[in-house]
Design an enzyme around this catalytic site. Sequence first.
Site, PDB file in Angstrom:
ATOM      1  N   LYS A 115     -51.553  22.690 -95.160  1.00 58.63           N
ATOM      2  CA  LYS A 115     -52.723  22.798 -94.278  1.00 58.63           C
ATOM      3  C   LYS A 115     -52.395  22.365 -92.861  1.00 58.63           C
ATOM      4  O   LYS A 115     -52.935  22.912 -91.903  1.00 58.63           O
ATOM      5  CB  LYS A 115     -53.907  21.999 -94.834  1.00 58.63           C
ATOM      6  CG  LYS A 115     -54.551  22.673 -96.021  1.00 58.63           C
ATOM      7  CD  LYS A 115     -56.015  22.322 -96.159  1.00 58.63           C
ATOM      8  CE  LYS A 115     -56.651  23.116 -97.280  1.00 58.63           C
ATOM      9  NZ  LYS A 115     -57.947  22.608 -97.687  1.00 58.63           N
ATOM     10  N   LYS A 197     -49.957  31.791-104.168  1.00 58.48           N
ATOM     11  CA  LYS A 197     -51.205  31.799-104.947  1.00 58.48           C
ATOM     12  C   LYS A 197     -52.282  32.619-104.225  1.00 58.48           C
ATOM     13  O   LYS A 197     -52.261  32.725-102.993  1.00 58.48           O
ATOM     14  CB  LYS A 197     -51.684  30.376-105.242  1.00 58.48           C
ATOM     15  CG  LYS A 197     -52.414  29.707-104.120  1.00 58.48           C
ATOM     16  CD  LYS A 197     -53.227  28.495-104.582  1.00 58.48           C
ATOM     17  CE  LYS A 197     -53.940  27.917-103.372  1.00 58.48           C
ATOM     18  NZ  LYS A 197     -54.846  26.838-103.582  1.00 58.48           N
ATOM     19  N   LYS A 200     -58.362  31.778-100.707  1.00 58.15           N
ATOM     20  CA  LYS A 200     -59.538  32.193 -99.922  1.00 58.15           C
ATOM     21  C   LYS A 200     -59.167  32.522 -98.489  1.00 58.15           C
ATOM     22  O   LYS A 200     -59.812  33.315 -97.831  1.00 58.15           O
ATOM     23  CB  LYS A 200     -60.532  31.025 -99.838  1.00 58.15           C
ATOM     24  CG  LYS A 200     -61.233  30.689-101.090  1.00 58.15           C
ATOM     25  CD  LYS A 200     -62.067  29.417-100.849  1.00 58.15           C
ATOM     26  CE  LYS A 200     -62.234  28.629-102.118  1.00 58.15           C
ATOM     27  NZ  LYS A 200     -62.542  27.233-101.936  1.00 58.15           N
TER      28      LYS A 200
END
Length: 334
Positions: A115, A197, A200
Amino acid sequence: MIGDKKVLFSGMQATGNLTLGNYLGALKNWVSLCDEYECFYSVVDLHSITVRQDPSELRQRARKLLTLYIAAGLDPKKNCLYYQSHVSGHAELAWILNCFTYMGELNRMTQFKDKSAKHADNINAGLFTYPVLMAADILLYQADVVPVGKDQLQHLEITRDIAQRFNAIYGDVFTIPEPYLGKTGAKIMSLQDPDKKMSKSDENANASVYLMDDPDTVMRKFKRAVTDSEGCVRYCEEQPGIRNLIDIYGACTGKTPAEIEKEFDGKGYGDFKMAVGESVVAILKPLQERFAELEKDKGYLDGIIKENGEKAEYYALKTLRKVQKKVGFPERIR
Ligand code: TYM
């Protein structure tokens, strides 16, 4: 324990649109657990603001997510569905646990590294201590089990470490939680890059199937899914794209990889992709219909939000008061 049941906690972020990965890896598996466990499922909006959010959008998304919990089959009479921000104990316990967590431990978290790379202009302290808030979520309800996808296992590990450290000093305050991985769908990968993966926040719209995608969009995304040049439907490491599609098809139909290999023996990838797409459409359709109905019923949802928020607060306070006493905060005078 609550009554004679073990406790279960899990949560999802109200950021972005939920993907098929969130559904197959988490939400779908949650539905059958309420007979065995006392279940708490939070819409973790405190976690969401570690990344900059538009306020009205966040509010809307949070409500949508709670609605989706119910649409997916979580009965709000049997599962406590609530907003994290409505129970102040999450933030209060997180502060206390911050003082029992080492910088070195947090530095090792892969999600923090990912992140911070993605949001290099906003590497805030909340992003760094995110796993501590997650530990607080879980420990606040004395959860025995935490159903999550594989990407959250590292956070579960640090939660256990923090709890054990605290217990070693103050006695048996926290239940040590165990992760609970679903039999299928624990890691659904991107349709465009099966080494990553499904997420979103993927910039490539074809990489993720969203729960609100209409049937044509779903079918188109599966038609474009990346495969390989082997030309046979086999469940193996060397064919990550096909393996991911088998995982998805298996999670949607209940079939095992061996059954799926047999079903598509001698058939091309085109047929297989169509079948996977159709199996996904078949599970999304009832979910979307129920969601549309629920969304209209404002009073019903408001009632659930209030009642379940109060229930969560009751149990959260029980743990919080105990912890406050243990660490030496003065008792309240009534
Ligand atoms: P979040 O919102 O990113 O994801 C919600 C759940 O979906 C699972 N998941 C997946 N499973 C399989 N394949 C995928 N591609 C995939 N993508 C996501 C996640 O593992 C998760 O179970 N930090 C958490 C939310 C959280 C939480 C908690 C979870 C906050 N506090 C306490 C459990 C307990 C998160 O961001 O999940």
